[in-house]
Design a protein around this motif. Structure first.
Motif, PDB file in Angstrom:
ATOM      1  N   LEU A  16       0.826  -1.210   0.000  1.00 34.81           N
ATOM      2  CA  LEU A  16       0.000   0.000   0.000  1.00 34.81           C
ATOM      3  C   LEU A  16       0.862   1.263   0.000  1.00 34.81           C
ATOM      4  O   LEU A  16       0.594   2.213  -0.742  1.00 34.81           O
ATOM      5  N   GLY A  17       1.913   1.271   0.812  1.00 30.96           N
ATOM      6  CA  GLY A  17       2.799   2.429   0.854  1.00 30.96           C
ATOM      7  C   GLY A  17       3.465   2.687  -0.484  1.00 30.96           C
ATOM      8  O   GLY A  17       3.543   3.824  -0.953  1.00 30.96           O
ATOM      9  N   LEU A  18       3.936   1.631  -1.129  1.00 34.30           N
ATOM     10  CA  LEU A  18       4.588   1.780  -2.426  1.00 34.30           C
ATOM     11  C   LEU A  18       3.596   2.207  -3.500  1.00 34.30           C
ATOM     12  O   LEU A  18       3.926   3.029  -4.372  1.00 34.30           O
TER      13      LEU A  18
ATOM     14  N   GLY B 289      11.988   7.627  -3.218  1.00 33.72           N
ATOM     15  CA  GLY B 289      11.639   7.359  -1.828  1.00 33.72           C
ATOM     16  C   GLY B 289      10.895   6.054  -1.614  1.00 33.72           C
ATOM     17  O   GLY B 289      10.628   5.668  -0.480  1.00 33.72           O
ATOM     18  N   MET B 290      10.575   5.372  -2.697  1.00 29.57           N
ATOM     19  CA  MET B 290       9.938   4.064  -2.524  1.00 29.57           C
ATOM     20  C   MET B 290      10.894   3.118  -1.791  1.00 29.57           C
ATOM     21  O   MET B 290      10.455   2.166  -1.168  1.00 29.57           O
ATOM     22  N   ARG B 291      12.169   3.409  -1.853  1.00 32.38           N
ATOM     23  CA  ARG B 291      13.165   2.577  -1.184  1.00 32.38           C
ATOM     24  C   ARG B 291      13.496   3.093   0.215  1.00 32.38           C
ATOM     25  O   ARG B 291      13.682   2.344   1.141  1.00 32.38           O
ATOM     26  N   TRP B 292      13.589   4.423   0.354  1.00 29.38           N
ATOM     27  CA  TRP B 292      13.991   5.024   1.631  1.00 29.38           C
ATOM     28  C   TRP B 292      12.957   6.040   2.086  1.00 29.38           C
ATOM     29  O   TRP B 292      12.631   6.981   1.370  1.00 29.38           O
ATOM     30  N   ARG B 293      12.489   5.867   3.292  1.00 26.84           N
ATOM     31  CA  ARG B 293      11.423   6.720   3.818  1.00 26.84           C
ATOM     32  C   ARG B 293      11.830   8.193   3.885  1.00 26.84           C
ATOM     33  O   ARG B 293      11.035   9.080   3.575  1.00 26.84           O
TER      34      ARG B 293
ATOM     35  N   HIS C 198       4.929   4.129   4.981  1.00 27.28           N
ATOM     36  CA  HIS C 198       6.107   3.596   4.280  1.00 27.28           C
ATOM     37  C   HIS C 198       6.636   2.375   5.031  1.00 27.28           C
ATOM     38  O   HIS C 198       6.737   2.385   6.261  1.00 27.28           O
ATOM     39  N   PRO C 199       7.008   1.335   4.295  1.00 25.50           N
ATOM     40  CA  PRO C 199       7.464   0.100   4.953  1.00 25.50           C
ATOM     41  C   PRO C 199       8.855   0.208   5.588  1.00 25.50           C
ATOM     42  O   PRO C 199       9.224  -0.644   6.382  1.00 25.50           O
ATOM     43  N   ASP C 200       9.614   1.241   5.296  1.00 21.00           N
ATOM     44  CA  ASP C 200      10.990   1.379   5.804  1.00 21.00           C
ATOM     45  C   ASP C 200      10.999   2.119   7.128  1.00 21.00           C
ATOM     46  O   ASP C 200      11.564   3.182   7.246  1.00 21.00           O
ATOM     47  N   ASP C 201      10.342   1.572   8.135  1.00 23.73           N
ATOM     48  CA  ASP C 201      10.297   2.225   9.463  1.00 23.73           C
ATOM     49  C   ASP C 201      11.444   1.822  10.334  1.00 23.73           C
ATOM     50  O   ASP C 201      11.991   0.799  10.318  1.00 23.73           O
TER      51      ASP C 201
END
Length: 146
Positions: free
Chosen positions: A5-7, A75-79, A143-146
Motif C-alpha cells: 500500500l505504501g509503495l 523514496g519508494m526505497r527510503w522513507r 512507508h514500509p521502511d520504518d
C-alpha cells in the motif's frame, strides 16, 4: 500489505503529480473588445495558450513538480527520501497555488477593465497536484521502511 500500500501510494502520487503538469493550472476567459467572444487563456506546467496561439516560451512550472515526483519515486526505497520528495512536492504546489491565487485575484477584482465579464479560476491541474501531495504524505506515513 502495508508495504504494498505504501509503495502504491507513492507511485500514484508521483504519477498524479507529473500528470497534473499537463492539465490546466489556471483558466482565464477574456473578451478583448466589446461584442467579441471570450477567448481562453490557459496555463499548464509546460505551456501557455491564448486561444489558438501557443506561447513559445512556456512557464515551465512543471520542472520543480517533476523533480519532486522523481524524489517521491526514489523514496519508494527510503522513507527519508520519500518524505523529502513529498515535502518538495508540497512546496512546489504551495508556491504555484499562491502565484495563481494572486494572478486570479488580480483579474477578478476588475484590474483589467477590458472585459467586465472576465472569468478567472483554477484549472484541474491544481486540484490533481494538491491530491498528489496528500497521497504522497499518506505514502510516507505508511512507508514500509520504518
Amino acid at each position: 500489505m502495508r508495504r504494498v500500500l505504501g509503495l502504491v501510494l507513492l507511485g500514484l502520487a508521483a504519477a498524479a503529480a507529473v500528470g497534473a503538469t499537463f492539465l490546466p493550472f489556471s483558466e482565464l476567459l477574456i473578451r478583448l473588445a466589446p461584442g467579441q467572444p471570450q477567448t481562453a487563456y490557459v496555463t499548464t506546467g509546460w505551456s501557455t495558450q491564448f486561444g489558438a496561439t501557443k506561447d513559445e516560451h512556456g512557464p515551465l512550472f512543471g520542472i520543480p513538480v517533476v523533480v519532486a515526483a522523481a524524489a517521491v519515486l526514489a523514496g519508494m526505497r527510503w522513507r527519508k527520501v520519500a518524505y523529502a520528495g513529498a515535502a518538495g512536492l508540497a512546496g512546489a504546489t504551495g508556491m504555484l497555488f499562491v502565484y495563481l491565487l494572486n494572478a486570479i485575484s488580480f483579474h477578478q477584482e476588475g484590474n483589467i477593465a477590458i472585459d467586465p465579464a472576465l472569468q478567472a479560476g483554477f484549472g484541474n491541474g491544481v486540484w490533481v497536484l494538491m491530491t498528489a501531495v496528500v497521497v504522497a504524505f499518506a505514502g510516507v506515513v505508511i512507508h514500509p521502511d520504518d
